[in-house]
Write an enzyme that holds these catalytic residues in place. Structure first.
Site, PDB file in Angstrom:
ATOM      1  N   GLU A 178       6.042  -4.984   0.390  1.00  0.00           N
ATOM      2  CA  GLU A 178       6.132  -4.673   1.828  1.00  0.00           C
ATOM      3  C   GLU A 178       6.019  -5.924   2.685  1.00  0.00           C
ATOM      4  O   GLU A 178       4.919  -6.341   3.045  1.00  0.00           O
ATOM      5  CB  GLU A 178       5.029  -3.671   2.230  1.00  0.00           C
ATOM      6  CG  GLU A 178       5.124  -3.273   3.708  1.00  0.00           C
ATOM      7  CD  GLU A 178       4.033  -2.313   4.179  1.00  0.00           C
ATOM      8  OE1 GLU A 178       3.106  -2.008   3.398  1.00  0.00           O
ATOM      9  OE2 GLU A 178       4.096  -1.882   5.342  1.00  0.00           O
ATOM     10  N   LYS A 220       9.537  -1.945   0.710  1.00  0.00           N
ATOM     11  CA  LYS A 220       9.084  -1.218   1.912  1.00  0.00           C
ATOM     12  C   LYS A 220       9.247  -2.137   3.115  1.00  0.00           C
ATOM     13  O   LYS A 220       8.347  -2.903   3.454  1.00  0.00           O
ATOM     14  CB  LYS A 220       7.615  -0.793   1.729  1.00  0.00           C
ATOM     15  CG  LYS A 220       7.008  -0.130   2.958  1.00  0.00           C
ATOM     16  CD  LYS A 220       5.716   0.606   2.655  1.00  0.00           C
ATOM     17  CE  LYS A 220       5.064   1.147   3.904  1.00  0.00           C
ATOM     18  NZ  LYS A 220       3.949   2.045   3.654  1.00  0.00           N
TER      19      LYS A 220
HETATM   20  C1  5MM Z   1      -1.577   3.203   6.459  1.00  0.00           C
HETATM   21  O1  5MM Z   1      -1.540   1.939   7.048  1.00  0.00           O
HETATM   22  C2  5MM Z   1      -1.453   0.786   6.209  1.00  0.00           C
HETATM   23  C3  5MM Z   1      -2.284  -0.277   6.844  1.00  0.00           C
HETATM   24  O2  5MM Z   1      -3.406  -0.439   6.429  1.00  0.00           O
HETATM   25  P1  5MM Z   1      -4.417  -1.585   6.954  1.00  0.00           P
HETATM   26  O3  5MM Z   1      -3.785  -2.299   8.106  1.00  0.00           O
HETATM   27  O4  5MM Z   1      -5.578  -0.782   7.342  1.00  0.00           O
HETATM   28  O5  5MM Z   1      -4.631  -2.434   5.773  1.00  0.00           O
HETATM   29  C4  5MM Z   1      -0.064   0.145   6.313  1.00  0.00           C
HETATM   30  O6  5MM Z   1       0.092  -0.928   5.412  1.00  0.00           O
HETATM   31  C5  5MM Z   1       0.988   1.128   6.069  1.00  0.00           C
HETATM   32  O7  5MM Z   1       0.986   1.512   4.720  1.00  0.00           O
HETATM   33  C6  5MM Z   1       2.360   0.618   6.430  1.00  0.00           C
HETATM   34  O8  5MM Z   1       2.349  -0.334   7.458  1.00  0.00           O
HETATM   35  C7  5MM Z   1       3.164   1.795   6.894  1.00  0.00           C
HETATM   36  O9  5MM Z   1       2.447   2.438   7.909  1.00  0.00           O
HETATM   37  P2  5MM Z   1       3.161   2.730   9.273  1.00  0.00           P
HETATM   38  O10 5MM Z   1       2.084   3.334  10.122  1.00  0.00           O
HETATM   39  O11 5MM Z   1       3.689   1.434   9.779  1.00  0.00           O
HETATM   40  O12 5MM Z   1       4.257   3.705   8.889  1.00  0.00           O
END
Ligand code: 5MM
Length: 342
Positions: A178, A220
Site C-alpha cells: 500500500e 492497494k
Molecule cells: C483502517 O485504517 C488504516 C490506518 O491505520 P493507522 O493510520 O491507524 O495505522 C489504513 O491503513 C487503511 O487500511 C487504509 O488507508 C485504507 O483506509 P481508508 O480509510 O483510506 O479506506
C-alpha cells in the site's frame, strides 16, 4: 515459498463481488473514530465494535473476502469467548494483519514520513500465520505539497514496502503493498496522477529488485483523484478514466488484483469511482475495494457504542459492503443507495 498457494489466497482476496474490510485502525486512529461518536476507546469497546462487524453474517459471507486486523484484534476473543479470527473464518472470509508499526519523520526530508516495522518482522510473521493470518498489510504514506514528495522519501518507502513484501512471501503470507499518495491537499488530479505514477513505478522496480513474486501480492493504491481542498475537483468519469490509465501504465498484469483505499472520499464517491472503473472493463487485474473509512463511517455512526444499536450498525455495514460488492463488478447504481439492505 509456495507461490501457487499465495496466488490462490491473492485471487480469493479480489474475487468478483467481494473486497476487503480494512479494520486495522491503530489505537490512535480508532480513538479518533470513537471520539467522533462519543465512545470511549477501551479494549472492550473496540472488541464490541469489531465483533459487531464480524458477526454481520450477510456482509461478511457475501461481500467481504478478507479483513485486515490490528495486532490487538488478532488476539482478541468475542464476548462469548470465540476468537475474533474464528468469526471471520466462519463467515468464509480470510483474516489478515497490519504489520507496519506506523510512520516516523524521515531524516533529511522535512515534512515526510517513513513507515516503521521491519525490525523483528521475520519473527512476528510466523506467529501471525499460526494465529490464522493469510495476508498482511504495510502502508507507506506520501504527501503532496510545496516541494514534496522528494525522491528520497519515495525511494526509501518503496524499498521498505518491497522488503516487507519479500519477508511476507517467505513466511507464506500474501503482502498487500500500500503506497498511499494522500488526497489531503489542494492539488489537481493531474498532479496526483504524476506523483502516483512515479511512486508506483519506483515501487514495482523495488519489488522486482527484491524478487517479490507479483502473482502472490495485492496492490492497494490511491485513485488518481483531486486533492480534498482543490477548487474544481474532477468528476467520477475523469477519476475512473485517469486511474485506469495510470494503473495500466504502472501495474504488471501478473498482479492478481488491485484493492483501492478510500483515503477520505465520501462513502458514495468511493463506491461510484470503483464502479465506473469496472464499467470501463477489459482490465488485466480484478479491481476491488480495501476500504476503511468508506465502509465503516456509516456503521460507526449507527452503532454509537450502544448495544441496542448493534442491528442498525450491522445493517449499515451490510449496505455499504453490498454497494461496494456491486461496484467491484461494475453493477452499482446510485438509486440503490436509498434502498437500504434489510
Ligand atoms: C483502517 O485504517 C488504516 C490506518 O491505520 P493507522 O493510520 O491507524 O495505522 C489504513 O491503513 C487503511 O487500511 C487504509 O488507508 C485504507 O483506509 P481508508 O480509510 O483510506 O479506506
Amino acid at each position: 515459498m509456495n507461490l501457487a498457494d499465495l496466488n490462490k489466497v491473492a485471487r480469493a482476496m479480489v474475487a468478483p463481488g467481494k473486497g476487503i474490510l480494512a479494520a486495522d485502525e491503530s489505537s490512535g486512529t480508532i480513538k479518533k473514530r470513537f471520539d467522533a461518536i462519543n465512545v470511549e476507546s477501551t479494549e472492550d469497546n473496540r472488541r464490541d465494535y469489531r465483533e459487531m462487524l464480524f458477526r454481520a453474517r450477510d456482509a461478511m459471507s457475501e461481500y467481504i473476502s478478507g479483513v485486515i486486523l490490528y495486532d490487538e484484534t488478532i488476539w482478541q476473543k468475542a464476548k462469548d469467548g470465540t476468537p475474533l479470527v474464528k468469526l471471520i473464518e466462519q463467515a468464509g472470509a480470510i483474516p489478515g494483519i497490519k504489520v507496519d508499526e506506523g510512520t516516523k519523520p524521515l531524516p533529511g526530508c522535512p515534512g515526510e514520513l517513513i513507515t516503521m516495522g521491519l525490525d523483528g518482522l521475520p519473527t512476528r510473521l510466523p506467529k501471525y500465520y499460526e494465529q490464522g493470518a493469510r495476508f498482511a498489510k504495510w502502508r507507506a504514506v506520501i504527501d503532496i505539497g510545496a516541494g514534496i514528495p522528494s525522491y528520497a522519501a519515495i525511494r526509501t518507502n518503496a524499498h521498505a514496502l518491497a522488503r516487507y513484501a519479500a519477508l511476507c512471501q517467505a513466511a507464506q503470507i500474501v503482502p498487500i503493498v500500500e503506497p498511499e499518495v494522500l488526497m489531503d491537499g489542494d492539488h489537481s488530479i493531474d498532479r496526483c496522477f504524476e506523483v502516483t505514477e512515479f511512486v508506483l513505478k519506483e515501487t514495482f522496480q523495488e519489488l522486482y529488485y527484491q524478487k517479490v513474486a507479483l502473482e502472490g501480492m495485492i496492490l492497494k493504491p490511491n485513485m488518481a483523484i483531486s486533492g480534498k481542498k482543490a477548487k474544481d475537483r474532477a468528476g467520477v468519469a475523469e477519476v475512473a478514466e485517469k486511474t485506469v490509465k495510470l494503473l495500466k501504465e504502472c501495474v504488471p498484469a501478473a498482479v492478481p488484483g488491485i484493492a483501492f483505499l478510500s483515503g477520505g472520499q465520501s462513502d458514495e464517491e468511493a463506491t461510484a469511482h470503483l464502479d465506473a472503473m469496472n464499467r470501463i472493463g477489459n482490465l488485466p487485474w480484478n479491481l476491488t475495494f480495501s476500504y476503511g473509512r468508506a465502509l465503516q463511517a456509516a456503521p460507526q455512526k449507527a452503532w454509537s457504542g450502544k448495544a441496542g444499536n448493534v442491528a442498525a450498525g450491522q445493517q449499515a455495514f451490510t449496505h455499504r459492503a453490498h454497494m461496494n460488492g456491486l461496484a467491484s463488478k461494475g453493477e452499482w447504481k446510485a438509486d440503490l443507495e436509498s434502498k437500504k439492505a434489510a
